[in-house]
Design an enzyme around this catalytic site. Structure first.
Site, PDB file in Angstrom:
ATOM      1  N   ASP A  60       0.054  37.927 -13.481  1.00 53.90           N
ATOM      2  CA  ASP A  60      -0.982  37.167 -12.794  1.00 53.90           C
ATOM      3  C   ASP A  60      -2.366  37.420 -13.368  1.00 53.90           C
ATOM      4  O   ASP A  60      -2.822  38.574 -13.448  1.00 53.90           O
ATOM      5  CB  ASP A  60      -0.974  37.517 -11.304  1.00 53.90           C
ATOM      6  CG  ASP A  60      -1.813  36.565 -10.482  1.00 53.90           C
ATOM      7  OD1 ASP A  60      -1.725  35.338 -10.706  1.00 53.90           O
ATOM      8  OD2 ASP A  60      -2.573  37.031  -9.610  1.00 53.90           O
ATOM      9  N   LYS A  99       4.939  39.035  -3.800  1.00 54.24           N
ATOM     10  CA  LYS A  99       3.532  38.838  -4.175  1.00 54.24           C
ATOM     11  C   LYS A  99       2.708  40.086  -3.857  1.00 54.24           C
ATOM     12  O   LYS A  99       3.220  41.064  -3.295  1.00 54.24           O
ATOM     13  CB  LYS A  99       2.978  37.623  -3.434  1.00 54.24           C
ATOM     14  CG  LYS A  99       3.761  36.340  -3.691  1.00 54.24           C
ATOM     15  CD  LYS A  99       3.364  35.689  -4.985  1.00 54.24           C
ATOM     16  CE  LYS A  99       2.032  34.973  -4.846  1.00 54.24           C
ATOM     17  NZ  LYS A  99       1.655  34.274  -6.092  1.00 54.24           N
ATOM     18  N   ARG A 129       0.813  -1.215   0.000  1.00 55.86           N
ATOM     19  CA  ARG A 129       0.000   0.000   0.000  1.00 55.86           C
ATOM     20  C   ARG A 129       0.844   1.261   0.000  1.00 55.86           C
ATOM     21  O   ARG A 129       0.555   2.218  -0.729  1.00 55.86           O
ATOM     22  CB  ARG A 129      -0.959  -0.017   1.191  1.00 55.86           C
ATOM     23  CG  ARG A 129      -1.842   1.222   1.333  1.00 55.86           C
ATOM     24  CD  ARG A 129      -2.444   1.707   0.035  1.00 55.86           C
ATOM     25  NE  ARG A 129      -3.109   0.660  -0.716  1.00 55.86           N
ATOM     26  CZ  ARG A 129      -3.343   0.722  -2.020  1.00 55.86           C
ATOM     27  NH1 ARG A 129      -2.925   1.759  -2.723  1.00 55.86           N
ATOM     28  NH2 ARG A 129      -3.955  -0.263  -2.638  1.00 55.86           N
ATOM     29  N   LYS A 153       2.708  24.837  -4.012  1.00 52.29           N
ATOM     30  CA  LYS A 153       1.443  24.240  -3.582  1.00 52.29           C
ATOM     31  C   LYS A 153       1.563  22.721  -3.643  1.00 52.29           C
ATOM     32  O   LYS A 153       0.986  22.053  -4.499  1.00 52.29           O
ATOM     33  CB  LYS A 153       0.293  24.749  -4.450  1.00 52.29           C
ATOM     34  CG  LYS A 153       0.051  26.248  -4.294  1.00 52.29           C
ATOM     35  CD  LYS A 153      -1.042  26.753  -5.214  1.00 52.29           C
ATOM     36  CE  LYS A 153      -1.243  28.249  -5.074  1.00 52.29           C
ATOM     37  NZ  LYS A 153      -2.266  28.779  -6.024  1.00 52.29           N
ATOM     38  N   GLU A 197       5.254  39.871  -8.657  1.00 52.20           N
ATOM     39  CA  GLU A 197       3.940  39.649  -9.252  1.00 52.20           C
ATOM     40  C   GLU A 197       3.331  40.990  -9.638  1.00 52.20           C
ATOM     41  O   GLU A 197       3.325  41.930  -8.845  1.00 52.20           O
ATOM     42  CB  GLU A 197       3.033  38.939  -8.251  1.00 52.20           C
ATOM     43  CG  GLU A 197       1.609  38.736  -8.717  1.00 52.20           C
ATOM     44  CD  GLU A 197       0.739  38.121  -7.631  1.00 52.20           C
ATOM     45  OE1 GLU A 197      -0.333  38.691  -7.347  1.00 52.20           O
ATOM     46  OE2 GLU A 197       1.135  37.080  -7.076  1.00 52.20           O
TER      47      GLU A 197
END
Length: 291
Positions: free
Chosen positions: A230, A179, A111, A147, A209
């Site tokens: 973006d 950002k 597994r 992410k 960004e």
């Protein structure tokens, strides 16, 4: 027959020093406090197993060394042969790994081996779909983001490379990425860039960004190394690429899909970044078949 591989060159496996703690932790989680009580109760000690891990659907393989390690950490007496290395395209029924050894050991590791192998192969498959979609629409490379599943970043970013993509930052410490929230708190694009340039070493790249062409112009005046464009539509992206004129690396981001990626790549951007290939890619289904 030699497997078809998505990457131009053979993808070097990750160092065992990086991979083993992850696999070991997964095995310990599964074995719990008493080991595999089902297998120990049902399978005779002397039972021997010869089997294959086969693809159940088409896709791109990643994580074969991780799957191999799951079996051999449980029992060094288990032998594993890799039929399809990372980056190989597989069809349903094709064998990825062949395993042989004590049946108890193989069943106890099954597994964990499949969880990691299917997960990483799913990421490679999703990445390859995007790479294929943009191949004839410019020079853009598909890149991943931060992410990722906590604890699995190194493996998941390796899987992106197996799918023909490239990696963005591995963490907060290997590049500066300013950002929108950084910009808002710092007092604007210029202020954020100037503060970053004054604070980091000469080898550290700085990306910022931008949401508008006005912000882009300001970033170019200050001298960003890369600009993250973006959520811009293709027309705006094309104008952004024209304004940059190779003075910085251009990266498009924001809700990228296989359907939208070709038009974005056609604008001439250097990179297309997306988070879903690591955080939401479905697994590539595989299973252990006993010979």
């Amino acid at each position: 027959m030699k497997p078809i591989v998505t990457t131009q060159d053979a993808l070097a496996p990750l160092p065992r020093l990086l991979v083993e703690p992850i696999v070991r932790a997964a095995l310990l989680e599964d074995l719990g406090r008493a080991g595999d009580i089902t297998t120990d109760a049902v399978i005779p000690t002397e039972a021997w197993l010869r089997g294959t891990i086969d693809a159940r659907e088409p896709g791109v393989v990643a994580g074969v060394d991780v799957g191999l390690l799951a079996f051999t950490l449980i029992d060094p007496a288990v032998t594993v042969v890799i039929d399809r290395p990372d980056g190989s395209r597989v069809n349903p029924g094709e064998t990825v790994l062949r395993v042989e050894g004590p049946a108890r050991s193989i069943l106890s590791a099954e597994r964990v081996a499949l969880n990691l192998l299917c997960r990483l192969s799913g990421i490679a498959t999703a990445t390859a779909a995007l790479v294929d979609a943009v191949r004839s629409h410019g020079h853009a490379r598909i890149v991943c983001t931060r992410k990722t599943t906590p604890g699995l970043r190194a493996l998941e970013k390796h899987a992106v490379r197996a799918g023909g993509g490239a990696n963005h930052r591995f963490g907060l410490d290997d590049a500066v990425l300013i950002k929108d929230n950084h910009i808002a708190i710092a007092g604007g694009v210029r202020a954020a860039l100037e503060r970053a340039r004054a604070a980091v070493g000469h080898l550290v790249k700085i990306e910022i960004e931008v949401d508008t062409l006005d912000q882009l112009d300001e970033a170019l005046e200050v001298g960003a190394d890369a600009v993250l464009l973006d959520n811009m539509n293709p027309d705006t992206l094309s104008e952004a690429v024209r304004r940059v004129n190779k003075r910085a690396i251009t990266e498009a981001s924001g809700r990228i899909t296989v359907a939208t990626a070709p038009a974005i790549a056609a604008t001439g951007v250097d990179l297309i970044s997306t988070g879903w290939i690591t955080h939401s890619a479905p697994i590539l289904d595989m299973g252990l078949d006993v010979a």
